[in-house]
Design a protein around this motif. Structure first.
Motif, PDB file in Angstrom:
ATOM      1  N   ARG A   8       0.888  -1.172   0.000  1.00 45.62           N
ATOM      2  CA  ARG A   8       0.000   0.000   0.000  1.00 45.62           C
ATOM      3  C   ARG A   8       0.923   1.219   0.000  1.00 45.62           C
ATOM      4  NH1 ARG A   8      -5.257   0.192   2.431  1.00 45.62           N
ATOM      5  NH2 ARG A   8      -6.219  -1.230   0.985  1.00 45.62           N
ATOM      6  N   GLY A  12       4.653   6.847  -2.991  1.00 46.47           N
ATOM      7  CA  GLY A  12       5.680   6.110  -3.719  1.00 46.47           C
ATOM      8  C   GLY A  12       6.758   5.426  -2.905  1.00 46.47           C
ATOM      9  N   ALA A  14       6.660   3.375  -0.122  1.00 52.77           N
ATOM     10  CA  ALA A  14       6.407   1.953   0.169  1.00 52.77           C
ATOM     11  C   ALA A  14       6.468   1.137  -1.126  1.00 52.77           C
ATOM     12  CB  ALA A  14       5.054   1.780   0.864  1.00 52.77           C
ATOM     13  N   LYS A  15       6.063   1.763  -2.229  1.00 50.37           N
ATOM     14  CA  LYS A  15       6.118   1.067  -3.524  1.00 50.37           C
ATOM     15  C   LYS A  15       7.577   0.813  -3.913  1.00 50.37           C
ATOM     16  CE  LYS A  15       4.158   1.168  -8.125  1.00 50.37           C
ATOM     17  NZ  LYS A  15       3.458   1.933  -9.140  1.00 50.37           N
ATOM     18  N   TRP A  50       2.800   1.944   4.764  1.00 49.91           N
ATOM     19  CA  TRP A  50       3.295   3.159   5.428  1.00 49.91           C
ATOM     20  C   TRP A  50       2.518   3.510   6.681  1.00 49.91           C
ATOM     21  CZ3 TRP A  50       0.282   7.920   4.810  1.00 49.91           C
ATOM     22  CH2 TRP A  50      -0.825   7.779   3.985  1.00 49.91           C
ATOM     23  N   TYR A 114      11.600  -1.619  10.170  1.00 50.07           N
ATOM     24  CA  TYR A 114      11.225  -0.236   9.887  1.00 50.07           C
ATOM     25  C   TYR A 114      12.167   0.313   8.826  1.00 50.07           C
ATOM     26  CZ  TYR A 114      10.497   4.750  10.072  1.00 50.07           C
ATOM     27  OH  TYR A 114      10.230   6.042   9.699  1.00 50.07           O
ATOM     28  N   GLY A 117      11.041   6.216   4.703  1.00 49.07           N
ATOM     29  CA  GLY A 117      10.666   6.486   3.322  1.00 49.07           C
ATOM     30  C   GLY A 117      10.964   7.929   2.961  1.00 49.07           C
ATOM     31  N   PHE A 119       8.957  12.119   2.339  1.00 51.35           N
ATOM     32  CA  PHE A 119       7.777  12.941   2.589  1.00 51.35           C
ATOM     33  C   PHE A 119       7.588  13.892   1.420  1.00 51.35           C
ATOM     34  CE2 PHE A 119       5.126  16.259   4.290  1.00 51.35           C
ATOM     35  CZ  PHE A 119       4.118  15.489   4.846  1.00 51.35           C
ATOM     36  N   LEU A 124       0.222  14.273  -1.584  1.00 51.04           N
ATOM     37  CA  LEU A 124      -0.788  13.763  -0.638  1.00 51.04           C
ATOM     38  C   LEU A 124      -2.202  14.032  -1.130  1.00 51.04           C
ATOM     39  CD1 LEU A 124       0.708  14.979   2.778  1.00 51.04           C
ATOM     40  CD2 LEU A 124       0.850  12.680   1.779  1.00 51.04           C
ATOM     41  N   ASP A 128      -5.287  14.229   3.684  1.00 47.34           N
ATOM     42  CA  ASP A 128      -3.976  14.131   4.332  1.00 47.34           C
ATOM     43  C   ASP A 128      -3.256  15.476   4.349  1.00 47.34           C
ATOM     44  OD1 ASP A 128      -4.161  11.562   5.172  1.00 47.34           O
ATOM     45  OD2 ASP A 128      -3.081  10.690   3.475  1.00 47.34           O
TER      46      ASP A 128
HETATM   47  C1  LIG Z   1      -1.517  11.946   7.492  1.00 45.64           C
HETATM   48  C2  LIG Z   1      -0.154  11.319   7.626  1.00 45.64           C
HETATM   49  C3  LIG Z   1       0.219  10.710   8.816  1.00 45.64           C
HETATM   50  C4  LIG Z   1       1.508  10.148   8.954  1.00 45.64           C
HETATM   51  N1  LIG Z   1       1.848   9.547  10.138  1.00 45.64           N
HETATM   52  C5  LIG Z   1       3.102   9.035  10.300  1.00 45.64           C
HETATM   53  C6  LIG Z   1       3.499   8.403  11.504  1.00 45.64           C
HETATM   54  O1  LIG Z   1       2.705   8.271  12.452  1.00 45.64           O
HETATM   55  N2  LIG Z   1       4.771   7.960  11.628  1.00 45.64           N
HETATM   56  C7  LIG Z   1       5.688   8.088  10.590  1.00 45.64           C
HETATM   57  O2  LIG Z   1       6.849   7.659  10.740  1.00 45.64           O
HETATM   58  N3  LIG Z   1       5.327   8.639   9.417  1.00 45.64           N
HETATM   59  C8  LIG Z   1       4.064   9.123   9.246  1.00 45.64           C
HETATM   60  N4  LIG Z   1       3.693   9.680   8.050  1.00 45.64           N
HETATM   61  C9  LIG Z   1       4.683   9.746   6.939  1.00 45.64           C
HETATM   62  C10 LIG Z   1       4.529   8.624   5.908  1.00 45.64           C
HETATM   63  O3  LIG Z   1       4.454   7.355   6.537  1.00 45.64           O
HETATM   64  C11 LIG Z   1       5.734   8.673   4.962  1.00 45.64           C
HETATM   65  O4  LIG Z   1       5.694   9.888   4.249  1.00 45.64           O
HETATM   66  C12 LIG Z   1       5.813   7.469   4.019  1.00 45.64           C
HETATM   67  O5  LIG Z   1       7.059   7.501   3.356  1.00 45.64           O
HETATM   68  C13 LIG Z   1       4.678   7.501   3.012  1.00 45.64           C
HETATM   69  O6  LIG Z   1       4.705   6.312   2.250  1.00 45.64           O
HETATM   70  P1  LIG Z   1       4.233   6.302   0.717  1.00 45.64           P
HETATM   71  O7  LIG Z   1       5.192   7.237  -0.005  1.00 45.64           O
HETATM   72  O8  LIG Z   1       4.372   4.910   0.275  1.00 45.64           O
HETATM   73  O9  LIG Z   1       2.829   6.811   0.649  1.00 45.64           O
HETATM   74  C14 LIG Z   1       2.423  10.223   7.876  1.00 45.64           C
HETATM   75  C15 LIG Z   1       2.043  10.825   6.667  1.00 45.64           C
HETATM   76  C16 LIG Z   1       0.761  11.372   6.530  1.00 45.64           C
HETATM   77  C17 LIG Z   1       0.381  12.013   5.230  1.00 45.64           C
END
Ligand SMILES: Cc1cc2nc3c(=O)[nH]c(=O)nc-3n(C[C@H](O)[C@H](O)[C@H](O)COP(=O)(O)O)c2cc1C
Length: 180
Positions: A8, A12, A14-15, A50, A114, A117, A119, A124, A128
């Motif tokens: 999921r 990008g 986690a992908k 994520w 862990y 990744g 941000f 988003l 979000d």
């Molecule tokens: C609404 C929201 C809540 C998040 N909560 C956390 C969290 O509790 N802990 C953390 O380490 N990262 C948190 N993140 C950061 C994401 O887990 C991080 O950006 C991750 O790399 C996203 O994965 P993706 O690129 O596969 O979507 C949060 C991000 C968003 C948008």
């Protein structure tokens, strides 16, 4: 033994980890929605997802599959924006966050790792973005009280970053016997 990697991901990261993990185990990464077909004849199923407000997106769906197929082996790659374990962010905090979605009582032997990744605010979804704006305000309050961690966290997220690093998967690959 055949393996499957399901993921999921919103922006990008986690992908990316799912693609690396899939290369390691020799399969194609598939979205979590395809778990039934992707993992049907797999002996090992790796879930990559994520952290979203300290819970792991899609974990309920993955756990339902685990419960239906107790004969398979499983592993989890949990991706977040929190820095890798260090003095300011001890490993116990990552463990605590992981255990909110996969409690030790129910998943005592589940291998997991862990991986930091990235941000990317602009990628988003609308909800979000709102949640993060509220979170940024909260962090500003903590920073005003002199909290160093929150300053580092906020600076990183405001600028955006990509810290995906294949080597972060190594501890899991070792646990799964894919090294050495
Ligand atoms: C609404 C929201 C809540 C998040 N909560 C956390 C969290 O509790 N802990 C953390 O380490 N990262 C948190 N993140 C950061 C994401 O887990 C991080 O950006 C991750 O790399 C996203 O994965 P993706 O690129 O596969 O979507 C949060 C991000 C968003 C948008």
């Amino acid at each position: 033994m055949k393996s499957a990697v399901v993921y999921r991901s919103q922006t990008g990261s986690a992908k990316t980890y799912a693609s690396w993990m899939a290369e390691e185990v020799g399969c194609r990464p598939e979205p979590l929605e395809n778990i039934e077909s992707a993992a049907a004849d797999a002996g090992l199923v790796v879930f990559v997802s994520w952290f979203h407000a300290a819970s792991i997106k899609g974990s309920k769906r993955f756990q339902a599959f685990m419960a239906e197929h107790p004969e398979k082996r499983y592993a989890v790659v949990a991706v977040g924006a929190t820095p890798m374990p260090c003095d300011l962010w001890p490993a116990s905090e990552h463990e605590e966050a992981f255990r909110r979605s996969f409690p030790a009582e129910s998943y005592p032997d589940l291998p997991w790792v862990y991986c930091r990744g990235g941000f990317h605010f602009e990628r988003l979804g609308a909800l979000d973005k709102i949640a993060m704006r509220i979170y940024f305000k909260m962090l500003e309050g903590e920073i005003a009280r002199g909290n160093k961690r929150e300053q580092i966290a906020l600076d990183g997220m405001r600028e955006g970053f990509d810290d995906c690093n294949r080597s972060y998967l190594e501890p899991l690959l070792e646990q799964l016997g894919l090294r050495g």
